[in-house]
Enzyme design. Sequence first.
Site, PDB file in Angstrom:
ATOM      1  N   GLU A 133       0.827  -1.195   0.000  1.00 41.30           N
ATOM      2  CA  GLU A 133       0.000   0.000   0.000  1.00 41.30           C
ATOM      3  C   GLU A 133       0.868   1.254   0.000  1.00 41.30           C
ATOM      4  OE1 GLU A 133      -3.991  -0.907   2.480  1.00 41.30           O
ATOM      5  OE2 GLU A 133      -2.197  -0.668   3.704  1.00 41.30           O
ATOM      6  N   CYS A 134       0.714   2.106  -0.999  1.00 41.35           N
ATOM      7  CA  CYS A 134       1.350   3.421  -1.048  1.00 41.35           C
ATOM      8  C   CYS A 134       2.877   3.324  -0.853  1.00 41.35           C
ATOM      9  CB  CYS A 134       0.705   4.361  -0.037  1.00 41.35           C
ATOM     10  SG  CYS A 134       1.025   6.111  -0.389  1.00 41.35           S
ATOM     11  N   GLY A 135       3.383   3.565   0.349  1.00 37.43           N
ATOM     12  CA  GLY A 135       4.813   3.417   0.580  1.00 37.43           C
ATOM     13  C   GLY A 135       5.291   2.018   0.239  1.00 37.43           C
TER      14      GLY A 135
END
Length: 443
Positions: A319-321
């Site tokens: 997720e994201c990072g």
Amino acid sequence: MKATVAAAMITAPGSGQGKSMVTAALARLHRNAGRKVRVFKHGPDYLDPMVLEVASGQPVYQLHPWMTGEDECRWHLTEAAQDADLILVEGSMGLFDGGPSSADLAKLMGIPALPVIDARGMAQTFGAVALGLASFDPELPVYQVIANRIGSARHGDMLRASLPEGIELLGAIPRNEAMNIPDRHLGLVQAGELGDLDQRLDAAAEVLAEAGLDGLPQQVTLTAETPEPPPRLLEGTRIAIARDAAFSFIYRANLDLLRAMGAELLFFSPLADSTLPDADALWLPGGYPELHGAALAANKPMLEAIRQHHTAGKPILAECGGLMACCESLVDKNGESHRMLGLMPGRVQMAGKLQALGLQSLATEQGELRGHTYHHSRLDTDWAPWARTRKLAGTEAEPVFCHNGLVASYFHGYFPSAPTLVAAIFRGESLTPASTAKEQSHA
């Protein structure tokens, strides 16, 4: 289930008024007075809850009628009220901003709104702002306001005198360095990075005590039905979860759900550890990999361990990072490129401004996962998206990539909104995007 407790929604006319630090300082003030304080955060936010947990000494959960659901909002608050002396809910943005707004949550729960108003550069206009907040929605109770960053005792008296009948000045907080906390591009600095956070909170609590903010808000009665436990869809599944200064954006409710579905959670640090826990699945949550690119790239044993996990076809949720770490390279804000995992082609590069923000959901045949997006980097990849999220508000929908057990996106999911889908991801099952007809029905 039913309980009565002192409660307030700490809100503001807009962002930057100081409500986050006021909420944290209030929690610490009452905790230091021997009371049990439970704090909640309206909407998607990872950083404020970290500070609020340190301030209150209790777990902090998100409340949002759309993302977490109305029933869960009622349940969390009512459960907390069973033994809490005080419940504080920190709002997001301005009182009426967004949908559902902080005001919508306050009305739904029957909790009065307590606006924090930055009083710098104003006198009688303070009363006009307070009146506007109190009268904009007749169904929302606003009995008191807090003046923040006043210049003197006389300034506070002027603000008090400006208030219309029916609205009381609960307290006037002077400008004080103790009421400040460092921030960066995604919000507050992570609580774990502030070695003197406890001292900062105690000092801020003293400022509030001297400003007369040591009283309890009015009592409210909360009711909720006890929810059914989730199905044990992850019984015996071992999930390795990255958690350190680079990967820390994790909702408590997500961990609770995984455990309730039978998963065993094993935490590790991609920064400090050289091996992965023996696990069936891997979760790389969001965080700040852009601040630790060199350290992540230098930890070659860990990079290789995660690559081997992927090569074996074991599930990975990024997720994201986490997505940023899965690319071939990450270019930080200084223009320096760092080699990452290379599980997906392309690179991510930090941008000079916010790239995406807003509530979104991922609609699949296995359920609709609700959540949000918020990032300052750009992705350049040859991969075609497996699906795209559905935008409720804010910027464009996010692409979601699926390949050899890897599910990667800038989208942050709130797991309890779709337990069956979450279990399928961590079991490595084939996922099916929602049909066009179903997507149109949700529009």
